[in-house]
Write a protein that holds these residues in place. Structure first.
Motif, PDB file in Angstrom:
ATOM      1  N   ASP A  34       0.854  -1.189   0.000  1.00 14.06           N
ATOM      2  CA  ASP A  34       0.000   0.000   0.000  1.00 14.06           C
ATOM      3  C   ASP A  34       0.886   1.233   0.000  1.00 14.06           C
ATOM      4  N   SER A  36       0.326   4.197   0.497  1.00 20.91           N
ATOM      5  CA  SER A  36       0.021   5.164   1.552  1.00 20.91           C
ATOM      6  C   SER A  36       0.835   4.908   2.813  1.00 20.91           C
ATOM      7  N   HIS A  37       1.398   3.704   2.921  1.00 15.73           N
ATOM      8  CA  HIS A  37       2.202   3.377   4.100  1.00 15.73           C
ATOM      9  C   HIS A  37       3.601   3.978   4.027  1.00 15.73           C
ATOM     10  N   ASP A  39       7.164   5.039   1.075  1.00 21.07           N
ATOM     11  CA  ASP A  39       7.860   4.685  -0.161  1.00 21.07           C
ATOM     12  C   ASP A  39       8.515   3.314  -0.049  1.00 21.07           C
ATOM     13  N   ASN A  85       8.060   1.945   8.241  1.00 20.45           N
ATOM     14  CA  ASN A  85       7.775   2.530   6.946  1.00 20.45           C
ATOM     15  C   ASN A  85       8.584   3.800   6.763  1.00 20.45           C
ATOM     16  N   ARG A  87       9.525   7.255   4.254  1.00 26.58           N
ATOM     17  CA  ARG A  87       9.352   8.168   3.124  1.00 26.58           C
ATOM     18  C   ARG A  87      10.714   8.794   2.853  1.00 26.58           C
ATOM     19  N   SER A 482       3.537  14.359  -6.927  1.00 27.46           N
ATOM     20  CA  SER A 482       3.407  12.967  -6.472  1.00 27.46           C
ATOM     21  C   SER A 482       3.703  11.958  -7.587  1.00 27.46           C
ATOM     22  N   THR A 486       6.558   9.081  -7.604  1.00 27.78           N
ATOM     23  CA  THR A 486       6.265   7.667  -7.858  1.00 27.78           C
ATOM     24  C   THR A 486       7.258   7.071  -8.845  1.00 27.78           C
TER      25      THR A 486
END
Length: 575
Positions: A34, A36-37, A39, A85, A87, A482, A486
């Motif tokens: 997911d 949203s959790h 990168d 997690n 980012r 965003s 990605t």
């Protein structure tokens, strides 16, 4: 920069500072399912906690707190029982893009510190007729895997095992002899049990040209070896020609018949195993589903159960001749003696029962030094617009590899044969693999590469040639959308993805990855159609355009590397 390895090394440094060293090799940096959790995520707390007698959640919080201070990391959170997690920071994303600009150098980050000598054996079809579409799948899987292993840094030998001994090549010779009689003007009828395809017609013509009618005056015992040798040679020439249209070649063509020389290499191999106490005379248990007239009989057996097999295996038939397994053992002993560290056999789906016995044999012969991976390639079902494809007239009973390549092209065949895991059935639709749509993965990936080239041409038209110069020094901090992020995260995964594909012997992972990267590129391109500020070429800002061109070039370069590994072309334009 190999971002995943960099982060892994920093996580290891954190836990080593805590005195934790048991289980470091199990630490992984991966992409969460997911987005949203985060990168990326790491399992470090989960794999270290038990041995360290620590609470995994608390250990995860410690790792997350320390990691958050790292310039490569923007934010960390702890999820569940202890997953961390991550980012990544803008600095890390920029570093990845700069590294990926040179796709060839970026790909070298996947190289292993412990290279091996690897033998990949693939195709190895009986030389009794043209290669069919099922052979195409094994051929592409083996060839792509060999390329991926080479990119990993291994010394790879591509090998073809010619099954030129046994009853099937005698059947081939008798079939070819009938075509020889036909070439001499006789009317023939091909009985059941022989090969009916007209691919043997040229063999008959060649025999006539070489021998005239002399073979007719010979007994079968005299003409059989002559015809057999000619038929095998011509069939193997045809095999090489068929493989060439898929851009596939081999370094070694190994003859099964060479094992049955006066030296009797098979017997020597059995003696070798006997010296290790692994050969005995005994009776196998009655197999499930055996016929009522099945009889117990004493046979020469290999103790394969000592190396993980479920039953010991026979090496000689009741008439004293060797089983196919005995020849296969001798062949793999030859590979081991040639100094390979890892053996990979790409096999048809009908070889499932072969895996455990051959793995046991390789372990026994090498004293567990050499590993054997057997990749089973499931059947390929052919369709045209959803309707099953009829069989080939030329082959007699199957669709040839050449038929498929001639209709849809090499790129479509190669990519689609890799777009499923090899042990999963594959539906190949001639219409789907040639249409220009998102539903066609090979088009979708190649189109992404062409779009990247198109963006560069558009930038030159909007500015001038200098807009493409010095992209490795561009400030990438302006890439804060965003969609751009990605793409950067996907680029970061390339070296590890390639390494994992090589280590697991799963070339389909590369095809899947390329489709994901292409999808992210197309998605961002399409967003630019709706939002002018997101276009790769922004005529209002040369600096922003150059930053996005760096991202585009990184994608183009990595897709090019990936397609090359799969043996698929990377076009600059789609027509």
């Amino acid at each position: 920069m190999h971002l995943l390895e960099e982060l892994k090394s920093r996580v290891i440094a954190i836990v080593e500072a805590e005195g934790l060293r048991d289980g470091l090799e199990r630490i992984a940096i991966e992409t969460p399912r997911d987005p949203s959790h985060g990168d990326l995520s790491t399992n470090a707390a989960m794999v270290l906690a038990k041995a360290a007698k620590r609470n995994p959640r608390q250990l995860g919080e410690l790792i997350a707190g320390k990691l958050a201070e790292d310039p490569l990391v923007a934010e960390t959170t702890v999820a569940g029982p202890g997953f961390v997690n991550i980012r990544i920071s803008d600095q890390a994303a920029a570093a990845v893009i700069h590294s990926a600009l040179d796709g060839e150098r970026f790909t070298t980050l996947a190289r292993t510190p412990a290279p091996q000598r690897v033998n990949v054996e693939y195709v190895s079809a009986n030389p009794t007729g043209p290669l069919h579409v099922g052979h195409a799948r094994g051929a592409v899987v083996g060839d792509a895997l060999a390329s991926i292993l080479a990119l990993r840094g291994h010394e790879v030998t591509r090998e073809y095992y010619i099954n030129d001994a046994g009853a099937q090549v005698d059947v081939l010779a008798r079939s070819a002899y009938l075509r020889y009689l036909e070439a001499l003007g006789e009317t023939i009828e091909i009985p059941s049990g022989l090969y009916p395809g007209d691919y043997l017609v040229p063999v008959g013509e060649a025999l006539k040209a070489e021998h005239g009618d002399a073979l007719k005056a010979m007994d079968e015992a005299e003409w059989l070896p002559v015809v057999r040798a000619k038929a095998i040679a011509m069939m193997m020439d045809a095999v090489r020609d068929d493989l060439a249209v898929l851009h596939i070649g081999h370094d070694v063509f190994f003859s099964e018949r060479s094992l049955q020389t006066p030296e009797d290499i098979v017997a020597k191999t059995i003696d070798r195993l006997e010296g290790d106490g692994l050969i005995y005379e005994g009776v196998l248990p009655r197999p499930k589903g055996a016929a009522e007239d099945w009889e117990d009989r004493e046979q020469t057996l290999f103790r394969s159960t000592r190396y993980g097999d479920d039953v010991d295996r026979a090496l000689k038939k009741s008439d004293g001749t060797y089983t196919y397994f005995a020849s296969d053992i001798a062949y793999h002993a030859n590979k081991i003696d040639r100094g390979f560290d890892r053996l990979i056999d790409v096999l048809g789906a009908d070889h499932g029962g072969y895996v455990r016995r051959m793995t046991a044999a390789v372990a026994a012969l090498s004293q567990t030094r050499v590993t054997l991976d057997c990749l089973l390639c499931q059947l390929v079902k052919l369709y045209r617009g959803g309707e099953p494809v009829k069989m080939s007239k030329r082959s007699g009973d199957f669709v040839t590899l050449r038929d498929v390549v001639d209709e849809v092209g090499t790129d479509a065949v190669r990519f689609m044969m890799l777009y499923r895991k090899s042990d999963a059935p594959l539906d190949f639709d001639f219409v789907k693999v040639t249409e220009q749509s998102r539903d066609n993965p090979v088009f979708y990936v190649q189109y992404a590469h062409a779009r990247c080239a198109s963006a560069k041409r558009q930038a030159v038209d909007a500015f001038d040639e200098s807009v493409l110069e010095g992209l490795d020094g561009v400030d990438l901090t302006v890439l804060n959308d965003s969609g751009e992020r990605t793409i950067a995260i996907l680029l970061a995964q390339w070296p590890q993805l390639l390494a994992n594909a090589a280590d697991a012997a799963e070339p389909h992972r590369v095809a899947f990855y390329l489709n994901d990267l292409a999808s992210a590129l197309h998605a961002q391109w399409n967003r630019g159609k709706d939002i002018a500020a997101l276009r790769f070429v922004n005529t209002e800002s040369r600096d922003l355009t150059r930053a996005r061109l760096a991202l585009v070039e990184a994608v183009r370069s990595v897709i090019g590397q990936g397609l090359s590994a799969l043996g698929v072309s990377a076009p600059e334009e789609m027509r």
